[in-house]
Design a protein around this motif. Structure first.
Motif, PDB file in Angstrom:
ATOM      1  N   ASN A 143       2.865   2.181  -7.039  1.00 18.48           N
ATOM      2  CA  ASN A 143       2.933   3.300  -6.108  1.00 18.48           C
ATOM      3  C   ASN A 143       2.017   2.918  -4.944  1.00 18.48           C
ATOM      4  OD1 ASN A 143       2.403   5.661  -4.623  1.00 18.48           O
ATOM      5  ND2 ASN A 143       2.734   6.961  -6.406  1.00 18.48           N
ATOM      6  N   VAL A 144       2.588   2.556  -3.816  1.00 18.47           N
ATOM      7  CA  VAL A 144       1.825   2.000  -2.700  1.00 18.47           C
ATOM      8  C   VAL A 144       1.164   3.072  -1.844  1.00 18.47           C
ATOM      9  CG1 VAL A 144       3.202  -0.105  -2.630  1.00 18.47           C
ATOM     10  CG2 VAL A 144       3.856   1.843  -1.194  1.00 18.47           C
ATOM     11  N   GLU A 145       1.406   4.361  -2.163  1.00 18.63           N
ATOM     12  CA  GLU A 145       0.761   5.472  -1.449  1.00 18.63           C
ATOM     13  C   GLU A 145       0.919   5.345   0.064  1.00 18.63           C
ATOM     14  OE1 GLU A 145      -0.584   8.164  -2.619  1.00 18.63           O
ATOM     15  OE2 GLU A 145      -1.269   7.812  -4.669  1.00 18.63           O
ATOM     16  N   ASN A 146       2.108   4.937   0.520  1.00 25.66           N
ATOM     17  CA  ASN A 146       2.442   4.838   1.945  1.00 25.66           C
ATOM     18  C   ASN A 146       1.618   3.786   2.697  1.00 25.66           C
ATOM     19  OD1 ASN A 146       2.996   7.834   1.064  1.00 25.66           O
ATOM     20  ND2 ASN A 146       4.426   7.382   2.731  1.00 25.66           N
ATOM     21  N   MET A 147       0.867   2.982   1.976  1.00 23.55           N
ATOM     22  CA  MET A 147       0.117   1.876   2.589  1.00 23.55           C
ATOM     23  C   MET A 147      -0.729   2.345   3.768  1.00 23.55           C
ATOM     24  SD  MET A 147       2.978  -1.165   2.309  1.00 23.55           S
ATOM     25  CE  MET A 147       4.252  -0.215   3.155  1.00 23.55           C
ATOM     26  N   VAL A 148      -1.385   3.484   3.599  1.00 20.13           N
ATOM     27  CA  VAL A 148      -2.205   4.030   4.692  1.00 20.13           C
ATOM     28  C   VAL A 148      -3.377   3.106   4.989  1.00 20.13           C
ATOM     29  CG1 VAL A 148      -1.582   6.428   4.251  1.00 20.13           C
ATOM     30  CG2 VAL A 148      -3.537   5.426   3.062  1.00 20.13           C
ATOM     31  N   PRO A 149      -3.899   3.125   6.230  1.00 20.41           N
ATOM     32  CA  PRO A 149      -5.049   2.263   6.558  1.00 20.41           C
ATOM     33  C   PRO A 149      -6.278   2.629   5.746  1.00 20.41           C
ATOM     34  CG  PRO A 149      -3.995   3.140   8.544  1.00 20.41           C
ATOM     35  CD  PRO A 149      -3.391   3.864   7.385  1.00 20.41           C
ATOM     36  N   ALA A 150      -7.149   1.674   5.586  1.00 21.54           N
ATOM     37  CA  ALA A 150      -8.371   1.896   4.811  1.00 21.54           C
ATOM     38  C   ALA A 150      -9.218   3.007   5.413  1.00 21.54           C
ATOM     39  CB  ALA A 150      -9.169   0.597   4.725  1.00 21.54           C
ATOM     40  N   THR A 151      -9.084   3.268   6.717  1.00 18.61           N
ATOM     41  CA  THR A 151      -9.863   4.323   7.364  1.00 18.61           C
ATOM     42  C   THR A 151      -9.486   5.706   6.867  1.00 18.61           C
ATOM     43  OG1 THR A 151      -8.255   4.255   9.175  1.00 18.61           O
ATOM     44  CG2 THR A 151     -10.309   3.023   9.479  1.00 18.61           C
ATOM     45  N   CYS A 152      -8.330   5.845   6.226  1.00 19.02           N
ATOM     46  CA  CYS A 152      -7.903   7.160   5.741  1.00 19.02           C
ATOM     47  C   CYS A 152      -8.504   7.495   4.378  1.00 19.02           C
ATOM     48  CB  CYS A 152      -6.382   7.207   5.661  1.00 19.02           C
ATOM     49  SG  CYS A 152      -5.571   7.364   7.268  1.00 19.02           S
ATOM     50  N   TYR A 153      -8.136   6.753   3.365  1.00 22.01           N
ATOM     51  CA  TYR A 153      -8.546   7.085   2.007  1.00 22.01           C
ATOM     52  C   TYR A 153      -9.360   5.987   1.341  1.00 22.01           C
ATOM     53  CZ  TYR A 153      -4.945  10.640   2.640  1.00 22.01           C
ATOM     54  OH  TYR A 153      -4.191  11.669   3.126  1.00 22.01           O
ATOM     55  N   GLY A 154      -9.683   4.944   2.093  1.00 22.13           N
ATOM     56  CA  GLY A 154     -10.425   3.839   1.499  1.00 22.13           C
ATOM     57  C   GLY A 154      -9.548   2.823   0.815  1.00 22.13           C
ATOM     58  N   ASP A 155      -8.206   3.032   0.847  1.00 23.43           N
ATOM     59  CA  ASP A 155      -7.273   2.082   0.249  1.00 23.43           C
ATOM     60  C   ASP A 155      -6.940   0.997   1.268  1.00 23.43           C
ATOM     61  OD1 ASP A 155      -7.302   4.075  -1.625  1.00 23.43           O
ATOM     62  OD2 ASP A 155      -5.223   4.670  -1.372  1.00 23.43           O
ATOM     63  N   ASP A 156      -6.987  -0.245   0.833  1.00 23.33           N
ATOM     64  CA  ASP A 156      -6.645  -1.365   1.714  1.00 23.33           C
ATOM     65  C   ASP A 156      -5.537  -2.165   1.042  1.00 23.33           C
ATOM     66  OD1 ASP A 156      -6.437  -3.529   3.365  1.00 23.33           O
ATOM     67  OD2 ASP A 156      -8.548  -4.117   3.252  1.00 23.33           O
ATOM     68  N   PHE A 157      -4.278  -1.842   1.370  1.00 22.97           N
ATOM     69  CA  PHE A 157      -3.145  -2.498   0.732  1.00 22.97           C
ATOM     70  C   PHE A 157      -3.158  -4.002   0.969  1.00 22.97           C
ATOM     71  CE2 PHE A 157       1.392  -3.740   0.459  1.00 22.97           C
ATOM     72  CZ  PHE A 157       1.625  -3.359  -0.851  1.00 22.97           C
ATOM     73  N   GLY A 158      -3.799  -4.431   2.057  1.00 20.64           N
ATOM     74  CA  GLY A 158      -3.898  -5.861   2.331  1.00 20.64           C
ATOM     75  C   GLY A 158      -4.578  -6.626   1.216  1.00 20.64           C
ATOM     76  N   LEU A 159      -5.457  -5.961   0.473  1.00 20.90           N
ATOM     77  CA  LEU A 159      -6.117  -6.619  -0.658  1.00 20.90           C
ATOM     78  C   LEU A 159      -5.098  -6.991  -1.729  1.00 20.90           C
ATOM     79  CD1 LEU A 159      -9.294  -4.359  -1.005  1.00 20.90           C
ATOM     80  CD2 LEU A 159      -9.206  -6.705  -0.126  1.00 20.90           C
ATOM     81  N   PHE A 160      -4.101  -6.129  -1.916  1.00 18.10           N
ATOM     82  CA  PHE A 160      -3.078  -6.422  -2.904  1.00 18.10           C
ATOM     83  C   PHE A 160      -2.197  -7.575  -2.444  1.00 18.10           C
ATOM     84  CE2 PHE A 160       1.114  -5.510  -4.942  1.00 18.10           C
ATOM     85  CZ  PHE A 160       0.717  -5.703  -6.252  1.00 18.10           C
ATOM     86  N   VAL A 161      -1.845  -7.599  -1.161  1.00 11.96           N
ATOM     87  CA  VAL A 161      -1.048  -8.708  -0.633  1.00 11.96           C
ATOM     88  C   VAL A 161      -1.819 -10.015  -0.785  1.00 11.96           C
ATOM     89  CG1 VAL A 161       0.091  -9.657   1.398  1.00 11.96           C
ATOM     90  CG2 VAL A 161       0.194  -7.195   0.952  1.00 11.96           C
ATOM     91  N   SER A 162      -3.117  -9.989  -0.503  1.00  8.27           N
ATOM     92  CA  SER A 162      -3.934 -11.198  -0.676  1.00  8.27           C
ATOM     93  C   SER A 162      -3.952 -11.644  -2.126  1.00  8.27           C
ATOM     94  CB  SER A 162      -5.363 -10.944  -0.178  1.00  8.27           C
ATOM     95  OG  SER A 162      -5.373 -10.695   1.208  1.00  8.27           O
TER      96      SER A 162
END
Length: 320
Positions: free
Chosen positions: A51-70
């Motif tokens: 569940n990618v949670e809309n891949m929001v920027p880290a500035t929103c909820y602290g989630d950084d989807f780029g970490l998963f891509v890395s």
């Protein structure tokens, strides 16, 4: 007769297909370098769910989807199939498949349940980025070709807020539930000549008493993959229901599905180390008609170097 002599025609076909692919790569100059880490094995597919949670920027909820891509970039093989939940719309799915194609070995495409989901009713700056939510199946199109799709809506009680009445489709409301619109796709594996069907599901939350209808939602998911067929059948997604809810997990086992994470932890109800949210294991990768799996993984924040979504991904190499 030796084991080699007893190989089935299907095994021989797969072996020849892999040999042909390898020879083609050797002839085409630089292609071997560009696709050095794609999976060319005829024996398994590399499958992820998140569940990618809309891949929001880290500035929103602290989630950084780029970490998963890395994290994916550093795995031995890139995903063949990636089922995703809470994708905003076709534009975001296109951005996701482009990013995966640009940054990982292989080329990616996808199919989405609803092109432009209804509004979730969010008003905050960060919330607007999550205002549309639905589900999709992403696949490596240089190995898997799209054949057919089917969609359906998850169930909740007839009065979902009160939790009363029989299970029925949770229809859109002022806070749209297009995120419970599921999709399954049948893909043709050009390496093996087999078909595989993968479903991406999102069941209603406890707010809508979704866990009460978890068994019905598992039944409908099983029916969806049966409609499409295939040698392998995969149902993956955010169930919003732990395994014990309404016995849905036990029913899934009765349909013939296996749970790689449960088999890794040794029980239906795994320890908190396997939770996919803060308190629960509610994200699953279930496999039917397969011959087992390897490398079953719950992708933790420690593995990615930080928080990449409100949900942890699950993955496995799924054998034909």
């Amino acid at each position: 007769m030796s084991e080699r002599s007893r190989r089935s025609p299907k095994r021989v076909h797969r072996a020849l297909a892999v040999l042909t692919a390898a020879l083609t790569t050797a002839v085409v100059g630089g292609a071997g370098v560009a696709e050095a880490d794609v999976n060319t094995s005829p024996d398994f597919l590399v499958v992820y769910n998140n569940n990618v949670e809309n891949m929001v920027p880290a500035t929103c909820y602290g989630d950084d989807f780029g970490l998963f891509v890395s994290y994916l970039k550093n795995r031995p093989k890139s995903p063949d199939i990636f089922t995703v939940q809470q994708v905003s719309n076709t534009a975001q799915l296109a951005a996701l498949t482009k990013r995966l194609s640009d940054e990982l070995p292989g080329t990616y495409s996808g199919r989405i349940a609803i092109a432009e989901p209804g509004s979730m009713g969010y008003t905050s700056t960060c919330g607007k980025l999550k205002n549309q939510q639905t589900n999709a199946v992403v696949f490596r199109s240089d190995r898997l070709t799209f054949e057919q799709a089917t969609t359906w809506r998850s169930d909740a009680p007839a009065d979902p807020e009160a939790g009363t009445g029989g299970c029925q489709n949770l229809e859109p409301t002022t806070t749209s539930q297009d995120r419970v619109h599921n999709i399954a796709v049948r893909l043709h594996d050009t390496v093996t000549g087999e078909d595989v069907t993968a479903a991406s599901v999102h069941w209603p939350t406890g707010t809508w008493h979704g866990p009460d209808c978890a068994a019905e939602n598992m039944k409908e998911a099983n029916e969806a993959v049966d409609r499409l067929g295939g040698t392998l059948k995969i149902v993956a997604g955010d169930t919003n229901a732990p395994p014990a809810s309404a016995n849905w997990w036990d029913n899934a086992r009765g349909y013939g599905f296996r749970d790689p994470i449960a088999e890794k932890c040794g029980a239906r109800d795994c320890s908190s180390a396997y939770n996919t949210t803060t308190n629960y294991r509610i994200d699953f990768l279930l496999v039917r008609s397969g011959n087992g799996f390897s490398n079953a993984t719950t992708v933790t924040e420690q593995m990615t170097g930080g928080k990449y979504s409100g949900h942890r991904a699950v993955a496995a190499d799924v054998r034909y």
